[in-house]
Write a protein that holds these residues in place. Sequence first.
Motif, PDB file in Angstrom:
ATOM      1  N   SER A 594       1.974  -4.454   4.252  1.00  0.00           N
ATOM      2  CA  SER A 594       1.373  -3.170   4.611  1.00  0.00           C
ATOM      3  C   SER A 594       2.429  -2.087   4.765  1.00  0.00           C
ATOM      4  N   GLY A 595       3.660  -2.487   5.084  1.00  0.00           N
ATOM      5  CA  GLY A 595       4.741  -1.522   5.171  1.00  0.00           C
ATOM      6  C   GLY A 595       5.311  -1.137   3.824  1.00  0.00           C
ATOM      7  N   VAL A 596       5.001  -1.944   2.806  1.00  0.00           N
ATOM      8  CA  VAL A 596       5.532  -1.692   1.461  1.00  0.00           C
ATOM      9  C   VAL A 596       4.485  -1.053   0.566  1.00  0.00           C
ATOM     10  N   VAL A 597       3.240  -1.526   0.667  1.00  0.00           N
ATOM     11  CA  VAL A 597       2.155  -1.062  -0.197  1.00  0.00           C
ATOM     12  C   VAL A 597       1.358   0.015   0.546  1.00  0.00           C
ATOM     13  N   PRO A 598       1.211   1.206  -0.014  1.00  0.00           N
ATOM     14  CA  PRO A 598       0.568   2.296   0.718  1.00  0.00           C
ATOM     15  C   PRO A 598      -0.949   2.333   0.635  1.00  0.00           C
ATOM     16  N   HIS A 599      -1.569   1.513  -0.230  1.00  0.00           N
ATOM     17  CA  HIS A 599      -3.011   1.594  -0.439  1.00  0.00           C
ATOM     18  C   HIS A 599      -3.675   0.257  -0.106  1.00  0.00           C
ATOM     19  N   VAL A 600      -4.859   0.331   0.511  1.00  0.00           N
ATOM     20  CA  VAL A 600      -5.551  -0.867   0.992  1.00  0.00           C
ATOM     21  C   VAL A 600      -5.954  -1.769  -0.164  1.00  0.00           C
ATOM     22  N   MET A 601      -6.628  -1.216  -1.172  1.00  0.00           N
ATOM     23  CA  MET A 601      -7.126  -2.049  -2.261  1.00  0.00           C
ATOM     24  C   MET A 601      -5.984  -2.691  -3.035  1.00  0.00           C
ATOM     25  N   LEU A 602      -4.933  -1.929  -3.285  1.00  0.00           N
ATOM     26  CA  LEU A 602      -3.767  -2.506  -3.954  1.00  0.00           C
ATOM     27  C   LEU A 602      -3.150  -3.593  -3.094  1.00  0.00           C
ATOM     28  N   GLY A 603      -3.118  -3.375  -1.791  1.00  0.00           N
ATOM     29  CA  GLY A 603      -2.571  -4.373  -0.875  1.00  0.00           C
ATOM     30  C   GLY A 603      -3.377  -5.659  -0.893  1.00  0.00           C
ATOM     31  N   TYR A 604      -4.705  -5.550  -0.863  1.00  0.00           N
ATOM     32  CA  TYR A 604      -5.549  -6.746  -0.907  1.00  0.00           C
ATOM     33  C   TYR A 604      -5.333  -7.516  -2.211  1.00  0.00           C
ATOM     34  N   THR A 605      -5.223  -6.800  -3.314  1.00  0.00           N
ATOM     35  CA  THR A 605      -5.007  -7.467  -4.605  1.00  0.00           C
ATOM     36  C   THR A 605      -3.710  -8.266  -4.598  1.00  0.00           C
TER      37      THR A 605
END
Length: 748
Positions: A594-605
């Motif tokens: 979560s500290g690296v990826v700024p978007h929720v959907m991209l993070g879940y993927t």
Amino acid sequence: MSPIVAQNVSSNNDSSTPYFQHSLELIAGEFSTATAPSSTLGQLLQHAGDTRKEATGDQTSVHELLVDISEPRPIPFVLSFDNLTYSVKVPRKMALPGFFRWSGGSAAADAAVVGNPLAAGDSYFTRTKMLLNDISGEARDGEILAVLGASGSGKSTLIDALANRIAKGSLKGNVTLNGETLESRMLKVISAYVMQDDLLFPMLTVEETLMFAAEFRLPRTLSKSKKKMRVQVLIDQLGLRNAAKTIIGDEGHRGVSGGERRRVSIGIDIIHDPIILFLDEPTSGLDSTSAFMVVKVLQRIAQSGSIVVMSIHQPSYRILGLLDRLIFLSRGQTVYSGSPTNLPLYFSEFGHPIPGNENKTEFALDLIRELEGSPGGTKSLVEFNKSWQSMKHTRDSEPDQLGLSLKEAISASISRGKLVSGATNDINSSSMVPTFANPFWKEMVVLSKRSILNSKRMPELFGIRLAAVLVTGSILATVFWQLDNSPKGVQERLGFFAFAMSTTYYTCADALPVFLQERYIFMRETAYNAYRRLSYVISNALVALPGLIFLSFAFAMATFWAVGLDGGLSGFLFYFLIMFASFWSGSSFVTFLSGVVPHVMLGYTIVVAILAYFLLFSGFFINRDRIPGYWIWFHYLSLVKYPYEAVLRNEFENPSKCLVRGIQIFDNSPLGEIPSAMKVRLLQSVSKSLGVRITRSTCMTTGLDILKQEGITDLSKWNCLLITVAWGFLFRILFYFSLLLGSKNKRS
């Protein structure tokens, strides 16, 4: 002296003159005796406030009375900026040569195609876009400087440049305070930046939000009661008394109005009474009444001795009356700089007089927009402004009467009651302005308290996660109910462990949006040293632990005895510990992402994909000995590998436990379907051939044999537990570095 304070003092002169004289004598006595650095602002406020309370019972903040009403004070702060220039590289629109070329291709691209020379710094793929071009001006305390212009004119960029939110190497020009270049560390402490978006915790009340800001920004030397008093005064100053007990709210929870949210956003950044206040379009999205109230609050802040610099799109007539200085921008260039009262004369001399019945700023902005659409652009207006400024400077030039260095001005400001995050009034002290207002442990306590309070008011979030764990545990318990000690039971146990371990990691994915929702709040608070990033990382981990312990215990209780796992009470305790370690490492891993990826959907993927790879290389689908050498490194990086091996050792390392007896050796082969009598005769034949007596009850496979078959021979279960916990700590450390590197909050 602030006109607001002077008016309040004069209106109450008849009733409080004896007390007020006594207060001034008391404060003067304090300053005459408190020459040592240990006599801090907090001690002075506390002493004077307690005396005042005893004399009148009035709860007004003491810092409003720390002014001299006998004579007007000189202006101690001047923020000057000269020749600010800032440009960025933007991709060039590509065009094809000849008749293939799009008619909408840019001229620069066309020039590149036909071989014309490119502008300095340009390339065939990028061009230079000027966002600020030779901007100069000044802002003084007690005044509001407003930056106006159409969208894309450079308003927010100029505010960022003044607030040191642009990398030094990219911004050209000078920004000084009282003639001295501002260091980044100093500016962070004496200033505040209010973003355009209202970044607030939705489930905290207005009063709680401001109180937490006070805990972060006000010094430890101020008592709890003084901080509460400061918050109450600020609530009244912001006009939020009726909404003080109302939650901020969000899409799912009704809270305060938009104008009140904006004033709360301003309040949390001025809680420490900064010397300089920057605001990016504070009236954006508000109705005219709410916008006027916000700017009225900013006027009071300025009159208390602060420099207020704000961008505003199109102020109303009433708001214009509150502004002291204006800068109009057009495509990064200044087209007017001066007082609002000079606007009619300026445009009249330019040849476009403002009609008497029209809003001056609306006329100016419409004219600028019209000129921008003309062939010559606003070049004529820019040149006229330069000549106007040179004539005005010649007429109004006076010798500078300030004669105050920056440290002297800050010291004088502190003496008048500016809190400035725990600064002392000892100008010879090298630590006159500390980097942080509070020690490390204090920040952790306040951060943890705020996080817990916000979470307690949204119990549905933890409830949903607990329900998911319990439902998953119940399904696994009923599917794998009371497994027996047979070859099929062994295979079913392996499947249960693999699914259970991977499930614990997948259920941790809900931690992903937690920090993503707080990201911009965190960036705003740490940008001006409200607290240390390390304090946030440790607090985030500590607050998560109780929930992880509860989830681990719930899952262990739901599955251990229902599935029929081995080990008794000691086996259950280790099973619980490895579940907790799995939740801990999984939560830390997702928090790091979560500290690296700024978007929720991209993070879940990304989370789902990586966890699937972890399961693939955990050793369940393919043994370690069978994994190709070029992929073996992923096996050791798999988070699922270590808890999976730990539970297998916990289940099968008992050497006295027999899992395959006699004729059961045929169960997982094609011979498993033949009658039992035939299996006995086959077993007797095998016994004679091997010269070993094998009966129906002879133990053929123990738990240790299962571990060897699965390739689990290197690590003990306790080593696996420790490695799993260590993974959690490693990801927390990586989370800290991601915050350190990814939250600079500056333009490049």
